[in-house]
Design a protein around this motif. Structure first.
Motif, PDB file in Angstrom:
ATOM      1  N   GLN A 155      17.507  11.536  22.755  1.00 20.32           N
ATOM      2  CA  GLN A 155      17.336  12.325  23.968  1.00 20.32           C
ATOM      3  C   GLN A 155      18.519  12.041  24.883  1.00 20.32           C
ATOM      4  OE1 GLN A 155      14.694  14.411  24.647  1.00 20.32           O
ATOM      5  NE2 GLN A 155      15.685  15.053  26.550  1.00 20.32           N
ATOM      6  N   PRO A 156      19.283  13.071  25.302  1.00 18.68           N
ATOM      7  CA  PRO A 156      20.424  12.812  26.185  1.00 18.68           C
ATOM      8  C   PRO A 156      19.995  12.069  27.449  1.00 18.68           C
ATOM      9  CG  PRO A 156      20.474  15.070  25.372  1.00 18.68           C
ATOM     10  CD  PRO A 156      19.153  14.504  24.968  1.00 18.68           C
ATOM     11  N   LEU A 157      20.745  11.055  27.827  1.00 15.17           N
ATOM     12  CA  LEU A 157      20.449  10.320  29.046  1.00 15.17           C
ATOM     13  C   LEU A 157      20.596  11.230  30.266  1.00 15.17           C
ATOM     14  CD1 LEU A 157      19.864   7.533  30.350  1.00 15.17           C
ATOM     15  CD2 LEU A 157      22.334   7.186  30.458  1.00 15.17           C
ATOM     16  N   ILE A 158      21.613  12.082  30.234  1.00 10.30           N
ATOM     17  CA  ILE A 158      21.862  13.043  31.312  1.00 10.30           C
ATOM     18  C   ILE A 158      21.835  14.442  30.711  1.00 10.30           C
ATOM     19  CG2 ILE A 158      23.489  13.806  33.091  1.00 10.30           C
ATOM     20  CD1 ILE A 158      24.632  10.954  33.072  1.00 10.30           C
ATOM     21  N   GLN A 159      20.911  15.251  31.165  1.00 12.55           N
ATOM     22  CA  GLN A 159      20.771  16.595  30.624  1.00 12.55           C
ATOM     23  C   GLN A 159      21.926  17.482  31.099  1.00 12.55           C
ATOM     24  OE1 GLN A 159      18.535  17.549  28.412  1.00 12.55           O
ATOM     25  NE2 GLN A 159      17.404  15.613  28.415  1.00 12.55           N
ATOM     26  N   GLN A 160      22.649  18.066  30.132  1.00 17.53           N
ATOM     27  CA  GLN A 160      23.755  18.971  30.465  1.00 17.53           C
ATOM     28  C   GLN A 160      24.134  19.737  29.207  1.00 17.53           C
ATOM     29  OE1 GLN A 160      27.521  17.107  31.184  1.00 17.53           O
ATOM     30  NE2 GLN A 160      27.639  16.377  29.099  1.00 17.53           N
ATOM     31  N   GLU A 161      24.986  20.734  29.375  1.00 13.75           N
ATOM     32  CA  GLU A 161      25.511  21.442  28.223  1.00 13.75           C
ATOM     33  C   GLU A 161      26.425  20.504  27.434  1.00 13.75           C
ATOM     34  OE1 GLU A 161      27.435  25.054  29.217  1.00 13.75           O
ATOM     35  OE2 GLU A 161      25.738  25.865  30.364  1.00 13.75           O
ATOM     36  N   LEU A 162      26.447  20.661  26.111  1.00  9.98           N
ATOM     37  CA  LEU A 162      27.232  19.791  25.249  1.00  9.98           C
ATOM     38  C   LEU A 162      28.721  19.920  25.572  1.00  9.98           C
ATOM     39  CD1 LEU A 162      27.282  17.810  22.867  1.00  9.98           C
ATOM     40  CD2 LEU A 162      27.543  19.784  21.353  1.00  9.98           C
ATOM     41  N   VAL A 163      29.366  18.787  25.855  1.00  4.25           N
ATOM     42  CA  VAL A 163      30.808  18.746  26.115  1.00  4.25           C
ATOM     43  C   VAL A 163      31.441  17.878  25.034  1.00  4.25           C
ATOM     44  CG1 VAL A 163      32.610  18.043  27.730  1.00  4.25           C
ATOM     45  CG2 VAL A 163      30.463  18.986  28.596  1.00  4.25           C
ATOM     46  N   THR A 164      32.466  18.410  24.355  1.00  5.17           N
ATOM     47  CA  THR A 164      33.052  17.687  23.230  1.00  5.17           C
ATOM     48  C   THR A 164      34.334  16.949  23.586  1.00  5.17           C
ATOM     49  OG1 THR A 164      34.228  19.701  22.553  1.00  5.17           O
ATOM     50  CG2 THR A 164      32.067  19.282  21.552  1.00  5.17           C
ATOM     51  N   ARG A 165      34.953  17.278  24.737  1.00 10.05           N
ATOM     52  CA  ARG A 165      36.194  16.593  25.123  1.00 10.05           C
ATOM     53  C   ARG A 165      35.938  15.713  26.341  1.00 10.05           C
ATOM     54  NH1 ARG A 165      41.372  19.836  25.965  1.00 10.05           N
ATOM     55  NH2 ARG A 165      40.204  20.502  27.819  1.00 10.05           N
ATOM     56  N   ARG A 166      36.400  14.449  26.251  1.00 12.80           N
ATOM     57  CA  ARG A 166      36.171  13.510  27.341  1.00 12.80           C
ATOM     58  C   ARG A 166      36.755  14.018  28.654  1.00 12.80           C
ATOM     59  NH1 ARG A 166      35.112   7.980  28.134  1.00 12.80           N
ATOM     60  NH2 ARG A 166      36.063   7.170  30.031  1.00 12.80           N
ATOM     61  N   GLN A 167      37.930  14.643  28.614  1.00 11.66           N
ATOM     62  CA  GLN A 167      38.573  15.089  29.844  1.00 11.66           C
ATOM     63  C   GLN A 167      37.812  16.211  30.544  1.00 11.66           C
ATOM     64  OE1 GLN A 167      39.878  14.993  26.773  1.00 11.66           O
ATOM     65  NE2 GLN A 167      41.463  16.560  26.442  1.00 11.66           N
ATOM     66  N   ASP A 168      36.851  16.821  29.845  1.00 11.41           N
ATOM     67  CA  ASP A 168      36.040  17.869  30.467  1.00 11.41           C
ATOM     68  C   ASP A 168      34.769  17.317  31.113  1.00 11.41           C
ATOM     69  OD1 ASP A 168      37.847  19.820  29.654  1.00 11.41           O
ATOM     70  OD2 ASP A 168      36.815  20.141  27.742  1.00 11.41           O
ATOM     71  N   LEU A 169      34.496  16.027  30.913  1.00  8.47           N
ATOM     72  CA  LEU A 169      33.301  15.423  31.482  1.00  8.47           C
ATOM     73  C   LEU A 169      33.517  15.079  32.961  1.00  8.47           C
ATOM     74  CD1 LEU A 169      32.457  12.929  28.604  1.00  8.47           C
ATOM     75  CD2 LEU A 169      31.106  14.936  29.229  1.00  8.47           C
ATOM     76  N   PRO A 170      32.460  15.103  33.754  1.00  8.19           N
ATOM     77  CA  PRO A 170      32.592  14.625  35.134  1.00  8.19           C
ATOM     78  C   PRO A 170      32.992  13.152  35.131  1.00  8.19           C
ATOM     79  CG  PRO A 170      30.497  15.778  34.812  1.00  8.19           C
ATOM     80  CD  PRO A 170      31.092  15.574  33.459  1.00  8.19           C
ATOM     81  N   LYS A 171      33.789  12.740  36.112  1.00 10.09           N
ATOM     82  CA  LYS A 171      34.150  11.342  36.234  1.00 10.09           C
ATOM     83  C   LYS A 171      32.911  10.516  36.576  1.00 10.09           C
ATOM     84  CE  LYS A 171      38.750  10.995  35.899  1.00 10.09           C
ATOM     85  NZ  LYS A 171      39.462  10.018  35.042  1.00 10.09           N
ATOM     86  N   ALA A 172      32.774   9.381  35.942  1.00  6.36           N
ATOM     87  CA  ALA A 172      31.655   8.480  36.232  1.00  6.36           C
ATOM     88  C   ALA A 172      32.214   7.067  36.407  1.00  6.36           C
ATOM     89  CB  ALA A 172      30.632   8.507  35.103  1.00  6.36           C
ATOM     90  N   PHE A 173      31.575   6.280  37.261  1.00  4.43           N
ATOM     91  CA  PHE A 173      32.040   4.929  37.545  1.00  4.43           C
ATOM     92  C   PHE A 173      30.863   3.971  37.539  1.00  4.43           C
ATOM     93  CE2 PHE A 173      35.065   7.840  39.361  1.00  4.43           C
ATOM     94  CZ  PHE A 173      36.281   7.310  38.962  1.00  4.43           C
ATOM     95  N   ALA A 174      31.141   2.735  37.133  1.00  2.37           N
ATOM     96  CA  ALA A 174      30.114   1.699  37.075  1.00  2.37           C
ATOM     97  C   ALA A 174      30.519   0.529  37.965  1.00  2.37           C
ATOM     98  CB  ALA A 174      29.929   1.206  35.641  1.00  2.37           C
ATOM     99  N   LEU A 175      29.536  -0.114  38.570  1.00  2.00           N
ATOM    100  CA  LEU A 175      29.815  -1.351  39.297  1.00  2.00           C
ATOM    101  C   LEU A 175      30.429  -2.359  38.337  1.00  2.00           C
ATOM    102  CD1 LEU A 175      26.440  -1.706  41.218  1.00  2.00           C
ATOM    103  CD2 LEU A 175      28.659  -1.287  42.284  1.00  2.00           C
ATOM    104  N   ASN A 176      31.479  -3.054  38.774  1.00  3.09           N
ATOM    105  CA  ASN A 176      32.048  -4.078  37.897  1.00  3.09           C
ATOM    106  C   ASN A 176      31.745  -5.495  38.369  1.00  3.09           C
ATOM    107  OD1 ASN A 176      33.782  -4.472  40.045  1.00  3.09           O
ATOM    108  ND2 ASN A 176      35.661  -4.072  38.896  1.00  3.09           N
ATOM    109  N   GLY A 177      31.084  -5.628  39.527  1.00  5.79           N
ATOM    110  CA  GLY A 177      30.638  -6.942  39.992  1.00  5.79           C
ATOM    111  C   GLY A 177      31.720  -7.827  40.566  1.00  5.79           C
ATOM    112  N   ALA A 178      32.938  -7.311  40.751  1.00  5.82           N
ATOM    113  CA  ALA A 178      34.054  -8.168  41.137  1.00  5.82           C
ATOM    114  C   ALA A 178      34.112  -8.479  42.625  1.00  5.82           C
ATOM    115  CB  ALA A 178      35.371  -7.533  40.692  1.00  5.82           C
ATOM    116  N   VAL A 179      33.952  -7.455  43.478  1.00  8.47           N
ATOM    117  CA  VAL A 179      34.090  -7.649  44.923  1.00  8.47           C
ATOM    118  C   VAL A 179      33.034  -6.825  45.652  1.00  8.47           C
ATOM    119  CG1 VAL A 179      35.643  -7.593  46.926  1.00  8.47           C
ATOM    120  CG2 VAL A 179      36.606  -7.834  44.615  1.00  8.47           C
ATOM    121  N   TYR A 180      32.347  -7.460  46.601  1.00  7.27           N
ATOM    122  CA  TYR A 180      31.424  -6.773  47.497  1.00  7.27           C
ATOM    123  C   TYR A 180      31.806  -7.201  48.920  1.00  7.27           C
ATOM    124  CZ  TYR A 180      28.359  -6.309  43.363  1.00  7.27           C
ATOM    125  OH  TYR A 180      27.834  -6.042  42.128  1.00  7.27           O
TER     126      TYR A 180
END
Length: 231
Positions: A155-180
């Motif tokens: 089951q897709p974690l995020i429901q969306q139309e199938l995208v096959t190229r990474r550069q066409d995906l929305p930018k996503a970012f994750a906390l890296n825990g380095a600085v707050y």
């Protein structure tokens, strides 16, 4: 200092790590893991004081040997496996009052530099925000991730139309825990670094390691040795 405002850096390091036992004082590229964060904090142009919050005598002794202040011993109830990460920071602010900003530096981010710390502070100031945290772009986009249902049905974690190229995906970012970084009074009110008012500073992936496993230690050591050799 930030203008006339005082900045406190807190390095939280309890003794009971489970994934990598005693990881905060494990040797990494010739220094205890903890020392990399202490050195980065001491090189920051904004931080006025660097302190350790720990319950562990050996960690405290190691931090002091590397030039970090330990003005108090963290209570045992704030060093349990289920202690929320914000609690030791709020406790530190209560024990060491009089600071306008607080910076959380987790010792498990040894590749973070003083320049990363200062850039996070500067992003907070540019945005006129009460809080800024560091993030990185993950190697695998969450838009290509799945949960597994009964019988391992995907089951897709995020429901969306199938995208096959990474550069066409929305930018996503994750906390890296380095600085707050946060305004101290704001943090006391919100009791969280992460609110709708929080802004982000983007760090590169090669400085965004969060040590949680033996493999993380191995890879971080290789990168740190390469950094030292290039100086």
């Amino acid at each position: 200092m930030i203008g006339a405002k005082r900045v406190l850096a807190v390095i939280p390091a309890r003794g009971g790590s489970k994934g990598v036992p005693r990881k905060n004082i494990r040797e990494l590229a010739g220094k205890p893991l903890l020392a990399w964060s202490i050195e980065a904090a001491r090189q920051s142009k904004y931080i006025d004081r660097v302190i350790l919050s720990s319950d562990d005598p050996e960690i405290i002794e190691t931090a002091q040997a590397w030039g970090c202040e330990v003005p108090f011993i963290r209570p045992a109830e704030l060093a349990a496996d289920d202690t929320p990460g914000i609690d030791p920071i709020l406790h530190a602010l209560s024990q060491v009052p009089g600071y306008d900003y607080v910076i959380l530096l987790q010792p498990t981010s040894p590749l973070r530099t003083a320049e990363d710390i200062d850039a996070c502070v500067e992003q907070l100031l540019r945005a006129a925000a009460p809080c800024c945290v560091t993030v990185t772009e993950p190697a695998k986009s969450p838009y290509w991730m799945y949960t597994l249902q009964a019988n391992n049905a995907m089951q897709p974690l995020i429901q969306q139309e199938l995208v096959t190229r990474r550069q066409d995906l929305p930018k996503a970012f994750a906390l890296n825990g380095a600085v707050y970084v946060a305004e101290a009074e704001w943090l006391k009110r919100t009791k969280s670094f992460l609110t709708e008012e929080t802004v982000a500073h983007i760090m590169p992936s090669d400085r965004s390691f969060d040590i949680d496993t033996e493999l993380d230690l191995f890879l971080a050591e290789a990168l740190l040795k390469q950094r030292v050799a290039q100086r």
